[in-house]
Design a protein around this motif. Structure first.
Motif, PDB file in Angstrom:
ATOM      1  N   PHE A  22       0.018  -3.142  -0.068  1.00  0.00           N
ATOM      2  CA  PHE A  22       0.757  -4.043   1.127  1.00  0.00           C
ATOM      3  C   PHE A  22       1.012  -5.139   0.895  1.00  0.00           C
ATOM      4  N   ILE A  23      -0.549  -5.539  -0.011  1.00  0.00           N
ATOM      5  CA  ILE A  23      -1.063  -7.148  -0.164  1.00  0.00           C
ATOM      6  C   ILE A  23      -1.303  -8.139  -1.458  1.00  0.00           C
ATOM      7  N   ILE A  24      -1.478  -6.833  -2.131  1.00  0.00           N
ATOM      8  CA  ILE A  24      -1.699  -7.027  -3.806  1.00  0.00           C
ATOM      9  C   ILE A  24      -0.456  -6.397  -4.286  1.00  0.00           C
ATOM     10  N   PRO A  28       0.545  -0.647  -6.113  1.00  0.00           N
ATOM     11  CA  PRO A  28       0.794   0.785  -6.591  1.00  0.00           C
ATOM     12  C   PRO A  28       1.872   1.019  -7.617  1.00  0.00           C
ATOM     13  N   PHE A  29       2.156   0.292  -8.344  1.00  0.00           N
ATOM     14  CA  PHE A  29       2.299   0.315 -10.026  1.00  0.00           C
ATOM     15  C   PHE A  29       1.042   1.064 -10.639  1.00  0.00           C
ATOM     16  N   ILE A  30      -0.126   0.627 -10.434  1.00  0.00           N
ATOM     17  CA  ILE A  30      -1.654   0.688 -11.258  1.00  0.00           C
ATOM     18  C   ILE A  30      -1.455   3.155 -10.598  1.00  0.00           C
ATOM     19  N   ALA A  31      -1.244   3.106  -9.345  1.00  0.00           N
ATOM     20  CA  ALA A  31      -1.376   4.137  -8.884  1.00  0.00           C
ATOM     21  C   ALA A  31      -0.540   5.713  -8.923  1.00  0.00           C
ATOM     22  N   ILE A  32       0.494   4.512  -9.161  1.00  0.00           N
ATOM     23  CA  ILE A  32       1.673   5.738 -10.151  1.00  0.00           C
ATOM     24  C   ILE A  32       1.909   6.376 -11.373  1.00  0.00           C
ATOM     25  N   VAL A  33       1.136   5.525 -12.028  1.00  0.00           N
ATOM     26  CA  VAL A  33       0.512   5.817 -13.665  1.00  0.00           C
ATOM     27  C   VAL A  33      -0.736   6.782 -13.431  1.00  0.00           C
ATOM     28  N   VAL A  84      11.810   1.057   5.965  1.00  0.00           N
ATOM     29  CA  VAL A  84      10.931   1.424   4.766  1.00  0.00           C
ATOM     30  C   VAL A  84       9.625   1.776   4.706  1.00  0.00           C
ATOM     31  N   PHE A  85       9.815   0.817   5.376  1.00  0.00           N
ATOM     32  CA  PHE A  85       8.117  -0.020   5.810  1.00  0.00           C
ATOM     33  C   PHE A  85       7.036   0.781   6.221  1.00  0.00           C
ATOM     34  N   ILE A  86       7.900   0.976   7.396  1.00  0.00           N
ATOM     35  CA  ILE A  86       6.933   2.465   8.615  1.00  0.00           C
ATOM     36  C   ILE A  86       7.519   3.548   7.728  1.00  0.00           C
ATOM     37  N   TRP A  87       8.135   3.520   6.675  1.00  0.00           N
ATOM     38  CA  TRP A  87       8.350   5.709   6.677  1.00  0.00           C
ATOM     39  C   TRP A  87       7.314   5.261   5.757  1.00  0.00           C
TER      40      TRP A  87
END
Length: 107
Positions: A22-24, A28-33, A84-87
């Motif tokens: 949400f900040i950087i 999330p792309f690192i996390a999904i990998v 989507v943000f809240i979910w």
């Protein structure tokens, strides 16, 4: 440290990376990998639900943000991005609570 403890720590790191997204925006792309790399290792454990939960959250959120972003020209997109943000936040918090309680995520 036991293997399950290592995998739990790994899951905690991926949750944190998703939150940092949400900040950087890149984290999330690192996390999904990371999720896909360790997915097979977590099969058959209570942590498997967390990896699946995070993967599903990532792809649905990404799709929702893209659709919402494209539709901001006709204003409904702002509502879609907000929902989507809240979910997205709900899913991350629910997953973290379950992880902290050493429980699988219940859909």
């Amino acid at each position: 440290m036991a293997i399950a403890d290592d995998l739990k720590q790994y899951n905690l790191i991926t949750y944190i990376l998703y939150i940092l997204g949400f900040i950087i925006g890149v984290t999330p792309f690192i996390a999904i990998v990371m999720n896909y790399i360790k997915r097979d290792e977590m099969r058959g454990t209570w942590l498997e639900s967390h990896v699946d939960w995070q993967i599903k959250t990532f792809w649905i959120s990404l799709l929702g943000y893209i659709i919402g972003g494209l539709l901001t020209m006709i204003l409904i997109g702002f509502l879609i991005v907000f929902v989507v943000f809240i979910w997205h936040i709900y899913r991350l918090v629910k997953g973290l609570i379950a992880l902290n309680n050493n429980q699988p995520v219940q859909a």
